[in-house]
Design a protein around this motif. Structure first.
Motif, mmCIF file in Angstrom:
data_model
loop_
_atom_site.group_PDB
_atom_site.id
_atom_site.type_symbol
_atom_site.label_atom_id
_atom_site.label_comp_id
_atom_site.label_asym_id
_atom_site.label_seq_id
_atom_site.Cartn_x
_atom_site.Cartn_y
_atom_site.Cartn_z
ATOM 1 N N GLU A 53 0.819 -1.212 0.000
ATOM 2 C CA GLU A 53 0.000 0.000 0.000
ATOM 3 C C GLU A 53 0.853 1.261 0.000
ATOM 4 O OE1 GLU A 53 -2.420 -3.336 1.616
ATOM 5 O OE2 GLU A 53 -0.396 -2.574 1.987
ATOM 6 N N ASP A 55 -2.995 2.518 -8.147
ATOM 7 C CA ASP A 55 -4.167 2.104 -7.379
ATOM 8 C C ASP A 55 -4.029 0.658 -6.911
ATOM 9 O OD1 ASP A 55 -7.177 0.901 -7.412
ATOM 10 O OD2 ASP A 55 -7.179 3.021 -6.830
ATOM 11 N N GLY A 110 -6.241 -1.555 -6.770
ATOM 12 C CA GLY A 110 -7.038 -2.463 -7.577
ATOM 13 C C GLY A 110 -6.375 -2.871 -8.877
ATOM 14 N N GLU A 111 -5.252 -2.244 -9.231
ATOM 15 C CA GLU A 111 -4.570 -2.559 -10.478
ATOM 16 C C GLU A 111 -3.590 -3.718 -10.286
ATOM 17 O OE1 GLU A 111 -4.398 1.429 -13.044
ATOM 18 O OE2 GLU A 111 -3.436 1.650 -11.091
ATOM 19 N N ARG A 112 -3.401 -4.493 -11.323
ATOM 20 C CA ARG A 112 -2.510 -5.655 -11.292
ATOM 21 C C ARG A 112 -1.188 -5.256 -11.932
ATOM 22 N NH1 ARG A 112 -5.397 -10.298 -9.991
ATOM 23 N NH2 ARG A 112 -7.398 -9.651 -9.117
ATOM 24 N N ALA A 135 -7.315 -4.514 -15.911
ATOM 25 C CA ALA A 135 -6.631 -3.559 -15.025
ATOM 26 C C ALA A 135 -5.134 -3.812 -14.929
ATOM 27 C CB ALA A 135 -7.248 -3.613 -13.630
ATOM 28 N N ASP A 166 -5.304 -16.013 -8.203
ATOM 29 C CA ASP A 166 -4.993 -15.226 -7.000
ATOM 30 C C ASP A 166 -3.944 -15.957 -6.161
ATOM 31 O OD1 ASP A 166 -5.080 -13.114 -5.272
ATOM 32 O OD2 ASP A 166 -6.861 -13.800 -4.196
#
Length: 377
Positions: A185, A194, A196-198, A228, A342
């Motif tokens: 983070e 962000d 949420g981005e990979r 993303a 994941d």
């Protein structure tokens, strides 16, 4: 033992300087080590970019002797006689390019009564040229023992020195870049990415043999499944940057790619590896790579191609994925598989389980064992 270690260290830039610094620090925990480095490594006409980085002193080695000038034969002789006065039990020399052959050969000849161990980062250079084989053989035949870091390098070594006594040991992990222990983070806040981005990271000098174009060709296929996705290309481009920019434009990838062009100072490395989900090395050729070991130092999985020693250090499906070289379809499939399953937590745990195998402590154990075998013989 009383050991002399010869190679680049801080303030010189690059992976081999980092390697030598970390090796010296670990050796000094058990042995008396004198560190001999360069007052001139490459002349300016051969290497026009800045060779030194004074910003990060965490790799500095106390009491380093900056003696060697690689273009001055009289300096080589003076340096060898200074080393002889120490009467070392072992001289360790770093080898990675035939440019150093004249200097290292003269040093080896003048230090012939001492045991010499060559640590071969590459036996032959990545980018071959006429006479490189002869220059390499001329130097390395002066060694008593060798450490190579891939089976490919072992085969290359045996091709010029059939009876060479060596061990194959993996490149240790570069965990020293984890300077502030920032989490994902925090790192993404710093680089403005962000959560949420990979993120996929391609890190280091951009050269033809590193296969970046295949990763760029794979990205449109990845986008179809992972909209993303973001590829960060962080490193120093050569003269062919426009070729890569054209490939990005032709595949409409501008919104999915961030380029950080230029040398990355040591203290800036952490934020990119801490922020990423996956590190990609789509190399066309290689012996081994410090980038894999930087990634493992941050407990990040990697995608590598089946070239050189890269498959030797990656467990397919556990610490990363191994794909065929020059194959954008396989690259894309591996990236999509990683994000779709994941897999981050499982891969991280597997990397932690293998950490001791790639430790500097293990490297020193293997050096000691190799030298003990010679003493017994």
């Amino acid at each position: 033992m009383k050991i002399v270690l010869i190679g680049p260290v801080y303030p010189y830039k690059g992976g081999i300087a980092h390697y030598t610094s970390l090796l010296c620090a670990e050796l000094r925990k058990r042995h008396e080590v004198e560190m001999v480095s360069y007052c001139l490594q490459y002349p300016r006409f051969l290497y026009k970019k800045e060779q030194k980085d004074y910003q990060n002193k965490s790799f500095a080695i106390q009491d380093t002797k900056y003696w060697l000038n690689t273009v001055d034969p009289f300096n080589w002789i003076r340096t060898a006689f200074k080393i002889r006065k120490w009467k070392p039990d072992l001289v360790i020399m770093e080898w990675w390019h035939p440019y150093f052959a004249p200097c290292d050969t003269v040093l080896s000849l003048l230090l012939r009564k001492f045991k010499k161990l060559f640590i071969c980062h590459n036996v032959f250079p990545h980018e071959r040229f006429p006479m490189d084989r002869l220059l390499t053989k001329t130097t390395l035949k002066r060694g008593n023992k060798f450490i190579v870091q891939s089976q490919m390098d072992a085969d290359d070594l045996k091709s010029i020195i059939p009876k060479a006594e060596y061990i194959v040991t993996p490149h240790p992990t570069y965990n020293a870049f984890k300077m502030s222990d920032m989490n994902k983070e925090e790192a993404r806040r710093i680089i403005n990415l962000d959560m949420g981005e990979r993120m996929i990271l391609f890190f280091g000098f951009v050269r033809e043999y590193k296969g970046l174009k295949y990763l760029l060709k794979a990205l449109p296929l990845v986008k179809q499944n992972i909209p993303a996705v973001k590829l960060w290309i962080v490193g120093d481009f050569g003269d062919d940057k426009e070729e890569y920019l054209k490939l990005i434009a032709d595949n409409d990838l501008q919104d999915n790619i961030m380029i950080v062009d230029g040398y990355v100072p040591d203290k800036e490395v952490e934020k990119y590896f801490a922020a990423t989900d996956l590190v990609a090395l789509p190399y066309i050729s290689a012996t081994q790579s410090g980038i894999v070991q930087i990634a493992f130092g941050f407990e990040k999985p990697v995608i590598v191609t089946n070239v050189g020693g890269l498959p030797d250090v990656v467990e397919d499906g556990k610490t990363g994925y191994i794909v065929n070289k020059e194959n954008e379809n396989e690259l894309a499939e591996a990236i999509v598989k990683f994000f779709s399953l994941d897999s981050t937590e499982a891969f991280t745990e597997n990397i932690r389980d293998k950490a001791q195998d790639f430790s500097w402590e293990t490297m020193v154990d293997r050096i000691e064992k190799l030298i003990e075998e010679q003493n017994e013989a």
